[in-house]
Scaffold this active site. Structure first.
Site: not given
Ligand code: HSE
Length: 440
Positions: A15, A46, A107, A131, A134, A138, A203, A207, A304
């Protein structure tokens, strides 16, 4: 034109590298749109020597995120490292304490410390924008935080993990193994550093906890989420779901009920003809049901580099366009001292339909016994069928699939306990909750 907005970026993974590239490539366009240039003036990651395909030669390098947040000459600290603890936590806190705006895609950090950080932001007059945290690209945070102000929300649910949706779709469409699909999701940069966070549902839970706070005006309660991941879903379940007119998705659901707010993350059967059932691959979808607007469904790229960078960029542009001294939108939609206490509804009181797949020894009376145990617990069945290619061969365990009408979780658990005590069950039963969009 106003002075350039100086940003410092911590984290140059998929990202971060996309963001630096977009900010360089679209420098003029962004300056025109925002009324001021956006300059990346400081970065940290890193590994300084890794080739990321972007030119960092004019950007000040910091060896760690906390020093960047504490010392760099920046207006915005962009946190793209991930993780609920340090260095992300201390760095974001340090930036906010200096009154520097923060944009984060993290998140896990917000689920653990969101309200504390929002409070510091409020006190210091800084913005905390997230933004990208989550559903990738979107704009669901903006929708809940700003566009839907004044609505009373009854349910928010969706596909919020691109990795899981990618795996479930590929398993179904290409008949590939779970492991092969996960590897591919990792290769494409969708998965978390530790993919267990994706496939175990954490994850999605992180979110969901953020959306719950925004939707219901409550403090974040990430530890109060009922959690099941997708590791237990087999190709047999996916096929059985299809036979019955459903698809399996990992959903996060937050719902207002009489006993409190229900937050749950689990594999879910959704009707095949619903829009959400058709959301494939890394794509995410979030549905919001409310009284004024009605049902809003947003579908888009969920993970992504570019999708996430697009959301981060939107947050940065909002800051670039904001007027100095203007009143900021509170991070969780309302001032932190106006957030309501969270009241949890237990999963046992959840009401809905259930898919139950049982493997049983092949003997007379089993079918009837299962139906009786269901009836004993007040469960009405939509369908019950024996699934076998070798119905006439005795000795082989047989698969029985039940679909219930709406019932309660505790009734299903009691019925299964009773069935287990009969001694004809082979292995553990598979239980998958059914979720219906409002229209279905
Ligand atoms: N690992 C997360 C997913 C990345 O696959 O949605 C986006 O938050």
């Amino acid at each position: 034109m106003a002075d350039a907005l100086k940003i410092g970026i911590a984290g140059l993974g998929t990202v971060g590298a996309s963001l630096v590239r977009i900010l360089q490539d679209r420098h003029e366009m962004l300056a025109t749109t925002c009324g001021r240039a956006i300059e990346t003036t400081a970065v940290t990651a890193r590994d300084r020597n890794r080739d990321r395909g972007v030119d960092l030669s004019q950007i000040k390098w910091f060896d760690d995120a906390v020093s960047l947040a504490r010392d760099a000459d920046i207006d915005v600290f962009v946190e793209l490292m991930g993780g609920s603890g340090d260095p992300a936590y201390s760095a974001v806190k340090a930036a906010l304490q200096r009154g520097i705006h923060v944009v984060t895609a993290n998140k896990a950090l917000l689920a653990a410390h969101g309200i504390e950080l929002a409070k510091i932001a409020e006190e210091k007059g800084a913005l905390l924008n997230y933004e990208a945290a989550v559903a990738g690209g979107i704009p669901v945070i903006k929708a809940l935080r700003e566009s839907m102000t004044g609505n009373t929300i009854s349910r928010v649910y969706g596909i919020m993990n691109g990795t899981c949706n990618y795996i479930l779709t590929k398993m179904e469409k290409e008949e590939l193994s779970f492991e092969a699909c996960l590897k591919e999701a990792q290769r494409l940069g969708y998965a978390e550093a530790d993919p267990a966070f994706d496939i175990e549902g954490n994850d999605t839970a992180h979110k969901l906890s953020i959306l719950t706070s925004l939707a219901f005006g409550t403090a974040i309660a990430a530890d109060d989420i009922y959690l099941e991941g997708i590791t237990n879903i087999s190709i047999d379940d996916i096929h059985a779901a299809a036979d019955l007119g459903y698809r399996i998705k990992l959903l996060g659901v937050a719902q207002r009920t009489e006993s409190g707010i229900e937050q749950r993350v689990h594999p879910t059967m959704v009707p095949y003809d619903s829009v959400i059932a058709q959301v494939d691959g890394v794509t995410n979808a979030v549905a919001i049901e409310s009284d004024i607007l009605g049902e809003l469904l947003m579908v888009g790229p969920g993970a992504g580099g570019n999708a996430t960078a697009s959301a981060v960029l939107g947050d940065i542009a909002d800051i670039a366009k904001s007027r100095p001294g203007a009143q900021h939108v509170p991070a969780f939609g309302r001032p932190t001292n106006a957030l309501l206490p969270y009241k949890r509804a237990r999963i046992q009181s959840h009401e809905g339909g259930y898919f139950i797949r049982l493997k049983v020894v092949d003997r007379t009376g089993v079918f009837a016994s299962i139906a009786t145990r269901m009836a004993d617990n007040g469960i009405s069945l939509e369908s019950i069928m024996q699934h076998s290619k070798h119905l006439m061969e005795s000795g082989e365990p047989q698969t029985i699939i039940l679909v219930t009408h709406a019932t309660s979780e505790h009734s299903v658990r009691d019925a299964i306990k009773a069935i287990k005590s009969e001694g004809y069950l082979v292995g553990e039963p598979q239980v998958i909750r059914i979720e219906r969009p409002k229209a279905n």
